[in-house]
Scaffold this motif. Structure first.
Motif, PDB file in Angstrom:
ATOM      1  N   THR A 133       2.604  -1.310  50.477  1.00 55.77           N
ATOM      2  CA  THR A 133       3.430  -1.782  49.354  1.00 55.77           C
ATOM      3  C   THR A 133       4.871  -1.474  49.749  1.00 55.77           C
ATOM      4  O   THR A 133       5.110  -0.861  50.792  1.00 55.77           O
ATOM      5  CB  THR A 133       3.095  -1.093  48.008  1.00 55.77           C
ATOM      6  N   TYR A 177       2.337   3.380  51.413  1.00 51.57           N
ATOM      7  CA  TYR A 177       1.017   2.755  51.612  1.00 51.57           C
ATOM      8  C   TYR A 177       0.050   3.303  50.571  1.00 51.57           C
ATOM      9  O   TYR A 177       0.056   4.498  50.265  1.00 51.57           O
ATOM     10  CB  TYR A 177       0.478   3.036  53.021  1.00 51.57           C
ATOM     11  N   VAL A 233       2.819   2.714  31.836  1.00 55.27           N
ATOM     12  CA  VAL A 233       1.595   3.295  31.247  1.00 55.27           C
ATOM     13  C   VAL A 233       1.445   2.755  29.827  1.00 55.27           C
ATOM     14  O   VAL A 233       2.348   2.912  28.996  1.00 55.27           O
ATOM     15  CB  VAL A 233       1.660   4.835  31.237  1.00 55.27           C
ATOM     16  N   LEU A 265      -8.532   9.359  30.466  1.00 54.68           N
ATOM     17  CA  LEU A 265      -7.483   9.049  29.485  1.00 54.68           C
ATOM     18  C   LEU A 265      -7.772   7.677  28.865  1.00 54.68           C
ATOM     19  O   LEU A 265      -8.475   6.861  29.463  1.00 54.68           O
ATOM     20  CB  LEU A 265      -6.109   9.014  30.167  1.00 54.68           C
ATOM     21  N   ARG A 277       1.081  -1.521  37.919  1.00 54.24           N
ATOM     22  CA  ARG A 277       2.247  -1.837  38.747  1.00 54.24           C
ATOM     23  C   ARG A 277       2.050  -3.181  39.427  1.00 54.24           C
ATOM     24  O   ARG A 277       0.937  -3.523  39.843  1.00 54.24           O
ATOM     25  CB  ARG A 277       2.397  -0.716  39.779  1.00 54.24           C
ATOM     26  N   ALA A 318      -4.883   2.002  43.433  1.00 53.40           N
ATOM     27  CA  ALA A 318      -4.353   2.440  44.734  1.00 53.40           C
ATOM     28  C   ALA A 318      -3.389   3.606  44.582  1.00 53.40           C
ATOM     29  O   ALA A 318      -2.238   3.424  44.221  1.00 53.40           O
ATOM     30  CB  ALA A 318      -3.659   1.285  45.458  1.00 53.40           C
TER      31      ALA A 318
HETATM   32  O1  TXA Z   1       4.553   3.567  44.398  1.00 52.36           O
HETATM   33  C1  TXA Z   1       3.472   3.942  43.932  1.00 52.36           C
HETATM   34  O2  TXA Z   1       3.317   4.126  42.724  1.00 52.36           O
HETATM   35  C2  TXA Z   1       2.322   4.156  44.906  1.00 52.36           C
HETATM   36  C3  TXA Z   1       1.925   2.824  45.519  1.00 52.36           C
HETATM   37  C4  TXA Z   1       0.713   2.924  46.397  1.00 52.36           C
HETATM   38  O3  TXA Z   1       1.758   1.877  44.509  1.00 52.36           O
HETATM   39  N1  TXA Z   1       1.213   4.789  44.256  1.00 52.36           N
HETATM   40  C5  TXA Z   1       1.223   6.087  43.888  1.00 52.36           C
HETATM   41  O4  TXA Z   1       0.031   6.558  43.370  1.00 52.36           O
HETATM   42  O5  TXA Z   1       2.198   6.790  43.989  1.00 52.36           O
HETATM   43  P1  TXA Z   1      -0.328   8.127  43.223  1.00 52.36           P
HETATM   44  O6  TXA Z   1      -1.754   8.264  43.003  1.00 52.36           O
HETATM   45  O7  TXA Z   1       0.157   8.861  44.387  1.00 52.36           O
HETATM   46  O8  TXA Z   1       0.341   8.516  41.885  1.00 52.36           O
HETATM   47  C6  TXA Z   1      -0.261   8.094  40.683  1.00 52.36           C
HETATM   48  C7  TXA Z   1       0.217   8.885  39.549  1.00 52.36           C
HETATM   49  C8  TXA Z   1      -0.740   9.984  39.108  1.00 52.36           C
HETATM   50  O9  TXA Z   1      -0.601  11.139  39.849  1.00 52.36           O
HETATM   51  C9  TXA Z   1      -0.340  10.176  37.656  1.00 52.36           C
HETATM   52  O10 TXA Z   1       0.734  11.070  37.633  1.00 52.36           O
HETATM   53  C10 TXA Z   1       0.155   8.788  37.264  1.00 52.36           C
HETATM   54  O11 TXA Z   1       0.268   8.038  38.401  1.00 52.36           O
HETATM   55  N2  TXA Z   1      -0.777   8.112  36.345  1.00 52.36           N
HETATM   56  C11 TXA Z   1      -1.781   7.254  36.632  1.00 52.36           C
HETATM   57  N3  TXA Z   1      -2.413   6.842  35.521  1.00 52.36           N
HETATM   58  C12 TXA Z   1      -1.797   7.442  34.488  1.00 52.36           C
HETATM   59  C13 TXA Z   1      -1.975   7.435  33.073  1.00 52.36           C
HETATM   60  N4  TXA Z   1      -2.920   6.711  32.490  1.00 52.36           N
HETATM   61  N5  TXA Z   1      -1.159   8.191  32.336  1.00 52.36           N
HETATM   62  C14 TXA Z   1      -0.179   8.944  32.919  1.00 52.36           C
HETATM   63  N6  TXA Z   1       0.040   8.995  34.252  1.00 52.36           N
HETATM   64  C15 TXA Z   1      -0.754   8.262  35.025  1.00 52.36           C
END
Ligand code: TXA
Ligand code: MG
Length: 333
Positions: free
Chosen positions: A29, A33, A96, A112, A118, A138
């Motif tokens: 992305t 990645y 969110v 949740l 995104r 992802a």
């Molecule tokens: O740039 C990005 O966002 C990258 C690329 C791959 O798209 N993805 C990314 O995902 O950074 P990750 O897993 O490293 O971070 C995702 C974070 C989780 O740690 C959490 O803090 C937040 O997104 N998250 C996901 N779902 C959520 C929800 N329902 N409520 C609050 N926070 C959430």
């Protein structure tokens, strides 16, 4: 070892087929990645958690190819949704909103009743999502807690023995994860993770109701209480932050590396085994090169890494957040 696939049309089709069949694939992305899987298949999503050794309590971001794709699994009737989507999508902003029950594998949201969504700016990512025809969960494609990947080689180096395919989209254009904004409270959109879409940019569109991330502006608190920031994005080599290089003068840092992001005293630099000027003074380049620089130094055998944080040239809020979380604390005052 994982196969790195070049971004040909046949490989986009192959990756889409693998994803539909419940496999995980390293996907580029514009931010970092991701390790992608069909968000509607529990078995596929479980493979993401297993490969990353990610705690099941940490929810995943769901990626779509166009805004309307989100309606199938999320409630997008917040009055904030449309202006944000029109202004910042495709791009590094994650929203969110409430989830529609039973539409995605429940592991995605870690229990949740909301979901993070995104629409990536990277055309290759959107092509894969469109070809797969399903929303893709992802997270960043790194072992949980370690430095995020901004090239296919980074993904191969840290997850290559656990996954079969990585689609190579070249180095990430942004290099820092998306800003996460919660729209669950319509009166007060809240930044959960600072990133490329800044608090000021969001305030300009939505007004002063936007709440900044609790980590923003906490640099001084972090200085007094190391460990205040949740550890994340960390290299194996200890990373220390400092404001005044002059305070390190006199010490022996030949086995340490120094990162500066603004002009710094040449005298202090001379004591370090290696000095890197992050982004050469360009803030966007500093974000783009940050994780790659940490990884490179982490693999170079230094005892420690120092990062000189200039007070005169403040880092972006996203980079400051990642830097604090990746570090073991501050030295000096
Ligand atoms: O740039 C990005 O966002 C990258 C690329 C791959 O798209 N993805 C990314 O995902 O950074 P990750 O897993 O490293 O971070 C995702 C974070 C989780 O740690 C959490 O803090 C937040 O997104 N998250 C996901 N779902 C959520 C929800 N329902 N409520 C609050 N926070 C959430
Ligand atoms: Mg991550």
């Amino acid at each position: 070892m994982a196969t790195i696939l070049q971004p040909h049309r046949e490989n986009v089709r192959l990756v889409a087929e693998l994803l539909r069949a419940g496999e995980v694939v390293g996907l580029p992305t514009e931010t970092v990645y991701g390790l992608a899987a069909d968000a509607t298949q529990a078995g596929a999503v479980e493979k993401i958690f297993a490969a990353k050794e990610r705690p099941p309590t940490n929810p995943l971001i769901v990626h779509v190819a166009e805004p309307s794709m989100a309606n199938a699994f999320a409630v997008t009737d917040s009055p904030r949704w449309k202006p944000l989507v029109e202004r910042f999508w495709p791009g590094p902003l994650t929203l969110v909103v409430p989830a529609r029950p039973g539409k995605l594998a429940q592991e995605v949201s870690a229990g949740l009743d909301s979901v993070a969504i995104r629409l990536p700016a990277k055309a290759l990512a959107r092509e894969v999502i469109a070809a797969a025809g399903c929303p893709l969960a992802a997270p960043s494609a790194n072992p949980s807690g370690y430095t995020s990947p901004t090239t296919a080689a980074h993904v191969a180096a840290s997850l290559g023995s656990r996954i079969q395919y990585i689609l190579d989209g070249g180095p990430c254009e942004r290099g820092l994860e998306s800003t996460i904004l919660s729209l669950l409270d319509a009166d007060s959109p809240r930044i959960l993770r600072p990133g490329p879409i800044t608090h000021a940019m969001l305030v300009e569109l939505l007004g002063p109701c936007v709440t900044a991330s609790p980590t923003q502006g906490k640099e001084e608190t972090a200085q007094r209480a190391p460990g205040q920031f949740t550890a994340h994005y960390q290299p194996r080599t200890a990373l220390f932050l400092c404001h005044k290089l002059s305070q390190l003068v006199g010490g022996d840092y030949r086995n340490a590396a120094l990162i500066v992001h603004a002009p710094a005293e040449a005298l202090a630099r001379a004591h370090f085994g290696r000095t890197i000027i992050l982004g050469n003074g360009d803030p966007a380049a500093a974000e783009r090169e940050f994780y790659a620089t940490l990884r490179e130094l982490d693999n170079s055998g230094y005892d420690s890494i120092y990062f000189h944080v200039s007070r005169e040239h403040p880092l972006s809020e996203g980079l400051m957040d990642r830097l604090c979380r990746a570090s073991s604390g501050w030295v000096g005052t």
